[in-house]
Scaffold this active site. Structure first.
Site, PDB file in Angstrom:
ATOM      1  N   SER A  14       0.508  -1.168 -42.249  1.00 36.92           N
ATOM      2  CA  SER A  14       0.776  -1.868 -42.782  1.00 36.92           C
ATOM      3  C   SER A  14       0.511  -2.922 -43.899  1.00 36.92           C
ATOM      4  CB  SER A  14       2.653  -1.632 -42.591  1.00 36.92           C
ATOM      5  OG  SER A  14       3.102  -2.101 -43.861  1.00 36.92           O
ATOM      6  N   HIS A  41       1.390   2.190 -45.294  1.00 39.39           N
ATOM      7  CA  HIS A  41       2.439   1.900 -46.499  1.00 39.39           C
ATOM      8  C   HIS A  41       2.186   0.965 -48.165  1.00 39.39           C
ATOM      9  CE1 HIS A  41       4.853   1.119 -42.291  1.00 39.39           C
ATOM     10  NE2 HIS A  41       4.495   2.966 -42.796  1.00 39.39           N
ATOM     11  N   ASP A 134       7.676   1.637 -37.572  1.00 37.62           N
ATOM     12  CA  ASP A 134       7.001   3.363 -37.962  1.00 37.62           C
ATOM     13  C   ASP A 134       5.936   3.062 -37.250  1.00 37.62           C
ATOM     14  OD1 ASP A 134       7.105   5.834 -39.641  1.00 37.62           O
ATOM     15  OD2 ASP A 134       5.851   4.928 -41.085  1.00 37.62           O
TER      16      ASP A 134
END
Length: 346
Positions: A14, A41, A134
């Site tokens: 991310s 992401h 996540d």
């Protein structure tokens, strides 16, 4: 490496991910006997092509934007497009819109779960720098399916929260800084591929559900969810539908609605908080509009000389003002609490 049994490395990251990926990929050999699939992401308007071009300048591996239905090859890196999930189905890639998971698209969990379901012990999962949680469930799926689990050492990560969340929830095989990760991967990928794979039934089942929903844009049947888990009293923060807690042998709770949205327990809590905040802002706007109407009524009645009615509207204006101030205070406290919670989750 055994023929027809490819090795696959899946990477999730991310915030700070591009720098970490550039460092890692620059140190891997051109003939790496494994395919690499990456989910980072991204905002929906990001350019995956631009990012892939950037990676190609720093590695001897071939970097491409993942394409739906194509096979993956050793020594090649496949990067998920923005606003699209990347999964594997057998030896092919699926690049699909699909419902969000953990409020992300692309999401790390679907890629890791599908790699675990189809490649088991021949899959390696890597989590790099980032926020939120996540990838935690996906990493546990790889671990339970016999794959290799690797996380960037939190002290080495620009944003350590995501590695810390994975480290806290999953019994990982390796926790290493980027400077050691490329050498580790080279050694691991030289090991013989596993001929026989035993995949936990719940992981295979959920991977098939997600693959079907994301590929065909159809809702998960209630029957499938009833078989896979237990209906809860919670509502999906993304669509408002019912949520099922999926049965599993692992330790991390996960939830899925019949529209296909999926959550870890942490991401579900955050999603509920975001949904509540949106509702409160709508309520605040409505109260302020009502106050303005009452204020106009008060002024009109005052001009007409209807002081009794004017006083009644003035009282209602003051009452509305109290409600608005209380709601603003609640929103302020809610935002502060969510900020602390996000910091904890990363």
């Amino acid at each position: 490496m055994t023929e027809n049994i490819p090795k696959i490395i899946v990477i999730g990251t991310s915030a700070g991910g591009m720098q970490a990926l550039t460092t890692l990929l620059s140190r891997l050999p051109e003939k790496l006997p494994a395919s690499i699939l990456i989910v980072q992401h991204l905002s929906p308007d990001s350019s995956a092509t631009f990012l892939v071009d950037r990676l190609n300048k720093h590695t001897r591996l071939v970097c491409k934007v993942a394409e739906h239905g194509l096979g993956f090859e050793p020594g090649t890196v496949y990067f998920s497009p923005a606003d699209m999930h990347l999964l594997v189905s057998g030896n092919k890639m699926l690049v699909v819109k699909g419902p969000r998971e953990n409020q992300f698209r692309p999401s790390i969990d679907p890629l890791f779960r599908s790699a675990a379901a189809y490649h088991g012990g021949n899959a390696a999962g890597i989590i790099l720098t980032g926020f939120m949680s996540d990838g935690v469930i996906g990493m546990e799926c790889i671990k339970r399916s016999g794959g290799i689990t690797i996380v960037q050492h939190p002290d080495d990560a620009e944003f350590p929260a995501l590695p810390e969340n994975v480290l806290r929830k999953v019994d990982l095989d390796y926790v290493v800084p980027l400077s050691e990760m490329s050498t580790l991967l080279e050694e691991l990928m030289q090991r013989p591929a596993q001929q026989s794979l035993t995949i936990p039934a719940d992981i295979r089942q959920e991977a098939l559900i997600a693959e079907r929903v994301m590929s065909n844009s159809t809702q998960t049947s209630i029957e499938d969810l009833e078989k896979a888990g237990t209906r809860t009293a919670y509502s999906c923060p993304d669509c408002g539908g019912g949520l099922w807690e999926l049965s599993q042998e692992g330790t991390i709770k996960r939830f899925r609605c019949h529209s296909g949205h999926a959550f870890s327990q942490d991401s579900l809590l955050l999603g509920m908080s975001n949904s509540l905040e949106e509702t409160l802002w709508v309520a605040l706007r409505t109260l302020e509009e009502r106050r303005n109407i009452l204020l106009n009524m008060f002024q009109d009645e005052t001009i007409k000389g209807n002081h009794r009615w004017a006083n009644m509207q003035e009282e209602r204006v003051e009452e509305m003002k109290v409600h608005i101030e209380r709601l603003r205070e609640l929103l302020s406290k809610s935002s502060a609490a969510d900020g602390e919670h996000i910091g904890e989750l990363g």
